[in-house]
Design an enzyme around this catalytic site. Structure first.
Site, PDB file in Angstrom:
ATOM      1  N   ASP A  95      18.180 -50.013  -6.533  1.00 32.69           N
ATOM      2  CA  ASP A  95      18.634 -50.889  -7.613  1.00 32.69           C
ATOM      3  C   ASP A  95      17.477 -51.355  -8.484  1.00 32.69           C
ATOM      4  O   ASP A  95      16.323 -51.394  -8.056  1.00 32.69           O
ATOM      5  CB  ASP A  95      19.387 -52.092  -7.054  1.00 32.69           C
ATOM      6  CG  ASP A  95      18.558 -52.902  -6.052  1.00 32.69           C
ATOM      7  OD1 ASP A  95      17.852 -52.297  -5.221  1.00 32.69           O
ATOM      8  OD2 ASP A  95      18.619 -54.159  -6.099  1.00 32.69           O
ATOM      9  N   GLU A 160      18.101 -54.708  -3.121  1.00 30.50           N
ATOM     10  CA  GLU A 160      16.863 -55.442  -2.837  1.00 30.50           C
ATOM     11  C   GLU A 160      16.625 -56.522  -3.877  1.00 30.50           C
ATOM     12  O   GLU A 160      16.106 -57.600  -3.552  1.00 30.50           O
ATOM     13  CB  GLU A 160      15.677 -54.468  -2.805  1.00 30.50           C
ATOM     14  CG  GLU A 160      14.374 -55.054  -2.292  1.00 30.50           C
ATOM     15  CD  GLU A 160      13.529 -55.749  -3.362  1.00 30.50           C
ATOM     16  OE1 GLU A 160      12.555 -56.435  -3.007  1.00 30.50           O
ATOM     17  OE2 GLU A 160      13.847 -55.580  -4.571  1.00 30.50           O
TER      18      GLU A 160
END
Length: 413
Positions: A95, A160
């Site tokens: 991400d 994350e």
């Protein structure tokens, strides 16, 4: 190592952009073009891309889901010759954070390369270049006929950037994770702005308290005692005063990773301008270095609350203390890692990372872990506008990953 490497000067003078035909650069650009951006990251496209790369490397790939939210966790494994040895983990997250496209020189998910060799994209530094850099390094090692003694796991995790609740934080608690038998882990770090690389062997602990203040409501023209605003201003003043002490340490030369950072991030409350509110709240983002005594700091917060008024505290995050990974021989993986950097002639500085990565969840389990980015002479632009890396520096980073993987995966200790 067989690859074309150009200096920034030669790139600018060259009429032929070598990166347009370099397979490692094109692989990175393909990954950067996947918009795995919050709040709705396209993890499906990431999974498909990684499955294709595992196929090309002739390596098995597994997909895990650590929570009911079904966020994918992708694992590519290169089995070692000695399964009795613990494994090596190369971690990265899929991400990336949101963008303000109007503030970018190039579209943030186009992975365009300017004439000087800068690859512009969200995730170029944080941290898709790691994800493909690992793959390119493994490809080169396999072509050379290298066989690791230790099993090598390449892991791609979600979320994350928003706390890892459905990613590493959850996965590290599963039996599937324990089955990996990880002995050492490598993850992200900052690029270096000069010759000296940055080796992060620990991180600050994240605390995000919200102080809710209650008091006497009334008409905005009255001077009532015990209003929420009075206690509200006092608790803020206490924290800002402590913040200033930490600022002064930095001004005297302390590294940001060695001080406690305190920042006011959210304020809420009030109904109308002429109404004294019954309740106000303020949220702080606090990061504690590994050597800050967490119990003492919490007692200090309780004292400030008691002095300020009718205040309650809740925590969005309140992580436990996690020791830093040693950068000496008490860590058995220190010498093989250091020998790789020595052979690469890398000057480096061990530091505590001011932010947070997925490695805090592994260190909490006693797994030694470093954050290291083998790219230098690059401005730190993670989460910033116009995030970029140099194409030639990226190829050198792949070479560094080769050396690091070889040393770690061959270690017999």
């Amino acid at each position: 190592m067989n690859f074309v490497c150009c200096t920034h000067e030669s790139i600018s003078q060259s009429s032929k952009p070598w990166w347009e035909t370099d397979s490692d650069i094109q692989l990175l650009r393909e990954y950067l073009r996947i918009p795995s951006v919050h709040p709705n990251p396209d993890y499906g496209a990431c999974v498909k891309f990684l499955q294709q790369q595992a196929f090309h490397l002739n390596l098995p790939v597994k997909i895990f889901h650590a929570t009911a939210n079904k966020k994918p966790i992708v694992l590519i494994t290169w089995e070692g010759s000695d399964l009795n040895l613990s494994s090596i983990l190369l971690n990265s997250h899929m991400d990336v954070v949101p963008v303000y496209p109007e503030s970018w020189l190039h579209p943030p998910f186009a992975a365009e390369i300017d004439p000087e060799g800068r690859i512009y994209a969200r995730g170029a530094q944080d941290m898709k270049s790691f994800g493909t850099g690992y793959l390119s390094a493994v490809k080169r090692l396999k072509r050379q006929g290298y066989q690791p003694k230790r099993t090598l796991h390449i892991l791609y995790v979600p979320d994350e950037e928003i706390g890892s609740m459905d990613g590493m934080k959850a996965f590290a608690k599963t039996q599937e994770f324990r089955n990996l038998n990880i002995g050492f882990a490598l993850d992200e770090g900052h690029v270096a702005s000069d010759d000296t690389y940055l080796l992060f062997h620990g991180e600050k602990t994240i605390w995000q308290p919200t102080f809710t203040v209650k008091g006497q409501p009334g008409h905005g023209s009255f001077l009532l005692n015990g209003t929420a605003g009075e206690a509200f201003s006092k608790i803020i003043a206490k924290l800002v005063e402590r913040r200033q002490m930490e600022v002064e340490k930095v001004n005297r030369g302390a590294d940001l990773g060695n001080v406690t950072s305190i920042n006011l991030t959210k304020v809420s409350g009030g109904l109308q301008t002429n109404v004294i509110p019954e309740e106000l709240s303020v949220t702080f983002d606090i990061r504690l270095p590994p050597w800050e005594n967490h119990d003492e700091f919490y007692h200090q917060l309780e004292g400030w609350m008691s002095e300020s008024g009718n205040i309650e505290v809740t925590f969005e995050q309140k992580e436990n203390h996690v020791p830093a990974t040693p950068v000496d021989d008490t860590n058995p993986f220190w010498q093989p890692f250091k020998s790789a950097l020595d052979e690469l002639n890398f000057k480096f500085t061990p530091l505590i990372l001011s932010g947070g990565t997925d490695m805090r969840f592994l260190r909490a389990l006693g797994i030694p872990a470093y954050g290291f980015n083998p790219m230098n002479h690059t401005p730190i632009l993670g989460h910033n506008h116009n995030e970029f890396i140099w194409a030639d520096k990226y190829l050198k980073a792949i070479e560094a990953f080769e050396k690091i993987i070889e040393k770690l995966a061959s270690f017999n200790g």
